[in-house]
Design a protein around this motif. Sequence first.
Motif, PDB file in Angstrom:
ATOM      1  N   LEU A  61       0.841  -1.193   0.000  1.00  0.00           N
ATOM      2  CA  LEU A  61       0.000   0.000   0.000  1.00  0.00           C
ATOM      3  C   LEU A  61       0.873   1.238   0.000  1.00  0.00           C
ATOM      4  O   LEU A  61       1.843   1.322   0.761  1.00  0.00           O
ATOM      5  CB  LEU A  61      -0.905  -0.008   1.236  1.00  0.00           C
ATOM      6  CG  LEU A  61      -1.756   1.243   1.503  1.00  0.00           C
ATOM      7  CD1 LEU A  61      -2.765   1.462   0.385  1.00  0.00           C
ATOM      8  CD2 LEU A  61      -2.460   1.104   2.857  1.00  0.00           C
ATOM      9  N   LEU A  62       0.534   2.216  -0.839  1.00  0.00           N
ATOM     10  CA  LEU A  62       1.235   3.494  -0.893  1.00  0.00           C
ATOM     11  C   LEU A  62       0.292   4.574  -0.389  1.00  0.00           C
ATOM     12  O   LEU A  62      -0.691   4.916  -1.057  1.00  0.00           O
ATOM     13  CB  LEU A  62       1.678   3.820  -2.322  1.00  0.00           C
ATOM     14  CG  LEU A  62       2.931   3.120  -2.867  1.00  0.00           C
ATOM     15  CD1 LEU A  62       2.729   1.604  -2.947  1.00  0.00           C
ATOM     16  CD2 LEU A  62       3.278   3.663  -4.256  1.00  0.00           C
ATOM     17  N   GLY A  63       0.575   5.080   0.803  1.00  0.00           N
ATOM     18  CA  GLY A  63      -0.245   6.140   1.375  1.00  0.00           C
ATOM     19  C   GLY A  63      -1.144   5.630   2.481  1.00  0.00           C
ATOM     20  O   GLY A  63      -1.858   4.631   2.306  1.00  0.00           O
ATOM     21  N   LEU A  64      -1.108   6.311   3.637  1.00  0.00           N
ATOM     22  CA  LEU A  64      -1.866   5.856   4.797  1.00  0.00           C
ATOM     23  C   LEU A  64      -2.729   6.982   5.366  1.00  0.00           C
ATOM     24  O   LEU A  64      -2.820   7.175   6.578  1.00  0.00           O
ATOM     25  CB  LEU A  64      -0.918   5.317   5.871  1.00  0.00           C
ATOM     26  CG  LEU A  64      -1.508   4.364   6.919  1.00  0.00           C
ATOM     27  CD1 LEU A  64      -2.126   3.143   6.262  1.00  0.00           C
ATOM     28  CD2 LEU A  64      -0.430   3.953   7.914  1.00  0.00           C
ATOM     29  N   GLY A  65      -3.369   7.713   4.454  1.00  0.00           N
ATOM     30  CA  GLY A  65      -4.324   8.716   4.895  1.00  0.00           C
ATOM     31  C   GLY A  65      -5.678   8.084   5.169  1.00  0.00           C
ATOM     32  O   GLY A  65      -5.765   6.907   5.518  1.00  0.00           O
ATOM     33  N   VAL A  66      -6.749   8.851   4.981  1.00  0.00           N
ATOM     34  CA  VAL A  66      -8.093   8.342   5.251  1.00  0.00           C
ATOM     35  C   VAL A  66      -8.414   7.147   4.358  1.00  0.00           C
ATOM     36  O   VAL A  66      -8.808   6.077   4.829  1.00  0.00           O
ATOM     37  CB  VAL A  66      -9.138   9.455   5.060  1.00  0.00           C
ATOM     38  CG1 VAL A  66     -10.546   8.884   5.204  1.00  0.00           C
ATOM     39  CG2 VAL A  66      -8.922  10.575   6.066  1.00  0.00           C
ATOM     40  N   MET A  67      -8.253   7.317   3.040  1.00  0.00           N
ATOM     41  CA  MET A  67      -8.546   6.217   2.129  1.00  0.00           C
ATOM     42  C   MET A  67      -7.534   5.090   2.291  1.00  0.00           C
ATOM     43  O   MET A  67      -7.883   3.907   2.236  1.00  0.00           O
ATOM     44  CB  MET A  67      -8.563   6.713   0.688  1.00  0.00           C
ATOM     45  CG  MET A  67      -9.763   7.576   0.348  1.00  0.00           C
ATOM     46  SD  MET A  67     -11.344   6.747   0.662  1.00  0.00           S
ATOM     47  CE  MET A  67     -11.256   5.399  -0.518  1.00  0.00           C
ATOM     48  N   GLY A  68      -6.261   5.444   2.507  1.00  0.00           N
ATOM     49  CA  GLY A  68      -5.245   4.425   2.691  1.00  0.00           C
ATOM     50  C   GLY A  68      -5.523   3.547   3.902  1.00  0.00           C
ATOM     51  O   GLY A  68      -5.317   2.326   3.861  1.00  0.00           O
ATOM     52  N   SER A  69      -6.021   4.133   4.972  1.00  0.00           N
ATOM     53  CA  SER A  69      -6.356   3.356   6.167  1.00  0.00           C
ATOM     54  C   SER A  69      -7.479   2.367   5.878  1.00  0.00           C
ATOM     55  O   SER A  69      -7.470   1.233   6.368  1.00  0.00           O
ATOM     56  CB  SER A  69      -6.763   4.292   7.307  1.00  0.00           C
ATOM     57  OG  SER A  69      -5.672   5.122   7.678  1.00  0.00           O
ATOM     58  N   ASN A  70      -8.451   2.782   5.075  1.00  0.00           N
ATOM     59  CA  ASN A  70      -9.528   1.866   4.691  1.00  0.00           C
ATOM     60  C   ASN A  70      -8.997   0.732   3.819  1.00  0.00           C
ATOM     61  O   ASN A  70      -9.384  -0.430   3.989  1.00  0.00           O
ATOM     62  CB  ASN A  70     -10.623   2.624   3.947  1.00  0.00           C
ATOM     63  CG  ASN A  70     -11.468   3.479   4.874  1.00  0.00           C
ATOM     64  OD1 ASN A  70     -11.729   3.102   6.013  1.00  0.00           O
ATOM     65  ND2 ASN A  70     -11.894   4.635   4.391  1.00  0.00           N
ATOM     66  N   HIS A  71      -8.113   1.067   2.883  1.00  0.00           N
ATOM     67  CA  HIS A  71      -7.515   0.024   2.041  1.00  0.00           C
ATOM     68  C   HIS A  71      -6.702  -0.953   2.889  1.00  0.00           C
ATOM     69  O   HIS A  71      -6.731  -2.167   2.661  1.00  0.00           O
ATOM     70  CB  HIS A  71      -6.628   0.653   0.971  1.00  0.00           C
ATOM     71  CG  HIS A  71      -7.379   1.256  -0.172  1.00  0.00           C
ATOM     72  ND1 HIS A  71      -8.118   0.496  -1.055  1.00  0.00           N
ATOM     73  CD2 HIS A  71      -7.498   2.549  -0.590  1.00  0.00           C
ATOM     74  CE1 HIS A  71      -8.664   1.286  -1.970  1.00  0.00           C
ATOM     75  NE2 HIS A  71      -8.312   2.538  -1.699  1.00  0.00           N
TER      76      HIS A  71
END
Length: 324
Positions: free
Chosen positions: A7-17
Amino acid sequence: MVLRAGLLGLGVMGSNHARVLASLQGVDFVGVYDPSPTVPERVHDRPVVRELDQLLELGIDYAVVAAPTTFHLEMGTRLAEAGIHALIEKPVASTAEDSRTLRDLFAAKGLIGGVGHIERYNPALQAARERIAQGMLGEIYQIATRRQGPFPGRIADVGVIKDLATHDIDLTAWVAQQDYVSVNARTAHRSGREHEDMVLAVGTLSGGTITSHVVNWLTPFKERVTIITGENGVLVADTLTADLTYYENGRIQVAWDPGEFRGVSEGNMTRFALDRKEPMLAEHEAFRDSVLAGEARGIVTFADGTRVVETAEQLALDGFTRRL
């Protein structure tokens, strides 16, 4: 075969992914790349690394890109050069030119590229598309969408057209199985930010269906509604609740003179019982299966995503006010 995913990116959407990847059958979620010092060192007991090369060294078959849109071209290119399939959050890239670059690069390397237009996986819209294909509505006359709500703090690099209206552009063409042939829009900047925060758009699809889209970040409640009007009645999809309702034209015979306007009357209303699988889980399952099959199966391809960005740019170009 078990696929290794990063996973690349751990913002709001990244946390859901990350949440979905951590429990996705047939997938080994190996880690996350995010250079921000504010993110934790581990997520779902997987390591968070600060350099993209470190994630690639873990050995991954595909990656989910949930970073800001401005980084999509750079990250997508790095992944393609490493031979890694990618599911990129929408929009696929910041510009139509960058989108075409990614589309062509992944195609040339024989890689699967998917775009996170998650509304396609909403049970209400999937059911609406199925019923339209079965002929429930007959000819489709009009599709109207409303997508309104407060400003999301996660967005800083694009306006409401590329962040939110791209959902409506994609789902409208997909539900109707038609392409946009023309669009017009009006935009507004009311919140002091660089990008537009309101848009009213109209369009025409290849089958003659007319469309309208009301989208903004300045409404103090969330609304996600798609209204599809056809010759036999209307389907209303609420994607917040995943509800689909059919309003049928009345069957009572109405007499009229040949020269008078012919309208419709109110008929039966049906609210359908739907299987409510989480859209993001359905999206991940479709991408996983596409990677395993070596071909796109039920995903939003980079070609699809590129057409959406091209249409969005036309809306942005047209979205100015002419002074009379």
